[in-house]
Design a protein around this motif. Sequence first.
Motif, short mmCIF file in Angstrom:
data_model
loop_
_atom_site.label_atom_id
_atom_site.label_comp_id
_atom_site.label_asym_id
_atom_site.label_seq_id
_atom_site.Cartn_x
_atom_site.Cartn_y
_atom_site.Cartn_z
N HIS A 128 0.86 -1.18 0.00
CA HIS A 128 0.00 0.00 0.00
C HIS A 128 0.89 1.24 0.00
O HIS A 128 1.90 1.27 0.69
CB HIS A 128 -0.89 0.02 1.24
CG HIS A 128 -1.78 -1.18 1.35
ND1 HIS A 128 -3.04 -1.23 0.82
CD2 HIS A 128 -1.59 -2.39 1.91
CE1 HIS A 128 -3.59 -2.40 1.06
NE2 HIS A 128 -2.72 -3.13 1.72
N ILE A 129 0.49 2.24 -0.75
CA ILE A 129 1.25 3.49 -0.81
C ILE A 129 0.41 4.60 -0.18
O ILE A 129 -0.74 4.82 -0.56
CB ILE A 129 1.62 3.87 -2.26
CG1 ILE A 129 2.47 2.76 -2.88
CG2 ILE A 129 2.36 5.20 -2.29
CD1 ILE A 129 2.78 2.97 -4.34
N TYR A 130 1.02 5.27 0.81
CA TYR A 130 0.37 6.38 1.49
C TYR A 130 1.19 7.65 1.26
O TYR A 130 2.41 7.60 1.13
CB TYR A 130 0.27 6.11 2.99
CG TYR A 130 -0.61 4.92 3.31
CD1 TYR A 130 -1.97 5.08 3.50
CD2 TYR A 130 -0.07 3.64 3.40
CE1 TYR A 130 -2.79 4.00 3.77
CE2 TYR A 130 -0.88 2.55 3.67
CZ TYR A 130 -2.23 2.74 3.85
OH TYR A 130 -3.03 1.66 4.11
N GLU A 131 0.48 8.79 1.23
CA GLU A 131 1.15 10.07 1.05
C GLU A 131 0.63 11.05 2.09
O GLU A 131 -0.57 11.09 2.38
CB GLU A 131 0.85 10.61 -0.36
CG GLU A 131 1.53 11.92 -0.65
CD GLU A 131 1.19 12.44 -2.05
OE1 GLU A 131 2.11 12.95 -2.71
OE2 GLU A 131 0.02 12.34 -2.45
N LYS A 146 5.47 3.32 1.93
CA LYS A 146 5.06 2.03 1.37
C LYS A 146 4.91 1.05 2.52
O LYS A 146 5.84 0.89 3.32
CB LYS A 146 6.10 1.51 0.37
CG LYS A 146 6.22 2.33 -0.88
CD LYS A 146 7.26 1.74 -1.81
CE LYS A 146 7.43 2.60 -3.05
NZ LYS A 146 8.48 2.07 -3.94
N ARG A 147 3.79 0.39 2.59
CA ARG A 147 3.52 -0.56 3.67
C ARG A 147 2.91 -1.84 3.11
O ARG A 147 2.07 -1.79 2.21
CB ARG A 147 2.55 0.04 4.70
CG ARG A 147 3.07 1.25 5.42
CD ARG A 147 4.21 0.88 6.37
NE ARG A 147 4.76 2.01 7.05
CZ ARG A 147 5.84 2.68 6.67
NH1 ARG A 147 6.45 2.33 5.56
NH2 ARG A 147 6.30 3.68 7.36
N LYS A 148 3.32 -2.98 3.66
CA LYS A 148 2.74 -4.26 3.26
C LYS A 148 1.31 -4.38 3.79
O LYS A 148 0.44 -4.90 3.13
CB LYS A 148 3.57 -5.42 3.78
CG LYS A 148 4.85 -5.63 3.02
CD LYS A 148 5.50 -6.92 3.42
CE LYS A 148 6.72 -7.16 2.57
NZ LYS A 148 7.23 -8.51 2.72
N LEU A 157 -2.42 11.30 6.69
CA LEU A 157 -2.05 10.40 5.59
C LEU A 157 -3.27 10.05 4.76
O LEU A 157 -4.39 9.96 5.28
CB LEU A 157 -1.45 9.10 6.15
CG LEU A 157 -0.14 9.22 6.93
CD1 LEU A 157 0.25 7.85 7.48
CD2 LEU A 157 0.95 9.77 6.07
N GLN A 158 -3.04 9.81 3.47
CA GLN A 158 -4.09 9.29 2.60
C GLN A 158 -3.50 8.20 1.72
O GLN A 158 -2.35 8.29 1.28
CB GLN A 158 -4.71 10.41 1.76
CG GLN A 158 -3.81 10.98 0.69
CD GLN A 158 -4.52 12.07 -0.10
OE1 GLN A 158 -5.54 12.59 0.32
NE2 GLN A 158 -3.95 12.42 -1.26
N GLU A 159 -4.29 7.17 1.44
CA GLU A 159 -3.82 6.08 0.59
C GLU A 159 -3.88 6.56 -0.86
O GLU A 159 -4.92 7.01 -1.33
CB GLU A 159 -4.64 4.82 0.77
CG GLU A 159 -4.06 3.63 0.01
CD GLU A 159 -4.65 2.29 0.42
OE1 GLU A 159 -4.17 1.28 -0.10
OE2 GLU A 159 -5.58 2.26 1.23
N VAL A 160 -2.74 6.46 -1.54
CA VAL A 160 -2.66 6.90 -2.92
C VAL A 160 -3.07 5.75 -3.85
O VAL A 160 -3.99 5.88 -4.63
CB VAL A 160 -1.23 7.40 -3.27
CG1 VAL A 160 -1.15 7.88 -4.71
CG2 VAL A 160 -0.81 8.50 -2.32
N THR A 161 -2.34 4.65 -3.76
CA THR A 161 -2.67 3.47 -4.58
C THR A 161 -2.33 2.22 -3.80
O THR A 161 -1.57 2.25 -2.83
CB THR A 161 -1.85 3.43 -5.89
OG1 THR A 161 -0.47 3.44 -5.57
CG2 THR A 161 -2.19 4.55 -6.82
N ARG A 162 -2.84 1.14 -4.29
CA ARG A 162 -2.46 -0.17 -3.76
C ARG A 162 -1.82 -0.91 -4.91
O ARG A 162 -2.45 -1.17 -5.93
CB ARG A 162 -3.66 -0.95 -3.24
CG ARG A 162 -3.23 -2.29 -2.72
CD ARG A 162 -4.35 -3.04 -2.12
NE ARG A 162 -3.81 -4.32 -1.67
CZ ARG A 162 -4.50 -5.40 -1.56
NH1 ARG A 162 -5.77 -5.39 -1.84
NH2 ARG A 162 -3.94 -6.51 -1.16
N LYS A 163 -0.57 -1.21 -4.77
CA LYS A 163 0.17 -1.86 -5.85
C LYS A 163 0.33 -3.33 -5.56
O LYS A 163 0.48 -3.73 -4.46
CB LYS A 163 1.52 -1.20 -6.01
CG LYS A 163 2.24 -1.62 -7.25
CD LYS A 163 3.49 -0.81 -7.43
CE LYS A 163 4.22 -1.27 -8.68
NZ LYS A 163 5.48 -0.66 -8.84
#
Length: 153
Positions: free
Chosen positions: A116-119, A128-130, A147-153
């Motif tokens: 997960h990517i947070y900004e 970046k967090r698992k 924080l806000q979640e940008v994308t989930r890669k």
Amino acid sequence: MTNEQLQKLVEDISNALFHLPFQHLATFNKKLRSTGGRYLLLSHNIDINPKYLEELGVDELVGIIKHELCHYHLHLQGKGYNHGDPDFKQLLKRVDAPRYCSVLKSAEQKRKASYHIYECKDCKQIYKRKKRVNTEKFVCGKCRGKLQEVTRK
């Protein structure tokens, strides 16, 4: 490869390398995820992960079988069958069995790809967090911003 073919292969390897018969059951187990195989202490059966055969081939499968047979024969003989035991390490070396199985390509790709990517809304710091982060509870470590979640890669 079927379970019957696997059983025959395990019996053949046991007779050829260990000079002892394998008298229990060897089967493929699709539920195994993080290991190539396992020796079951109570039933003396061996489970093999079929993904290792599919992705890495017969040579890797034979290595896993040799490893599990080391556990099997040492346990039945009353010797040290755990990974850290000297008896186990010596037998692994004698039969040229791997101490650990290789990493599956599919597991490696999955491990690398899932996070997960947070900004931070204020300073734009990227995290970046698992595992998912509770954005109501956790804040930016740099500026204490939201924080806000940008994308989930």
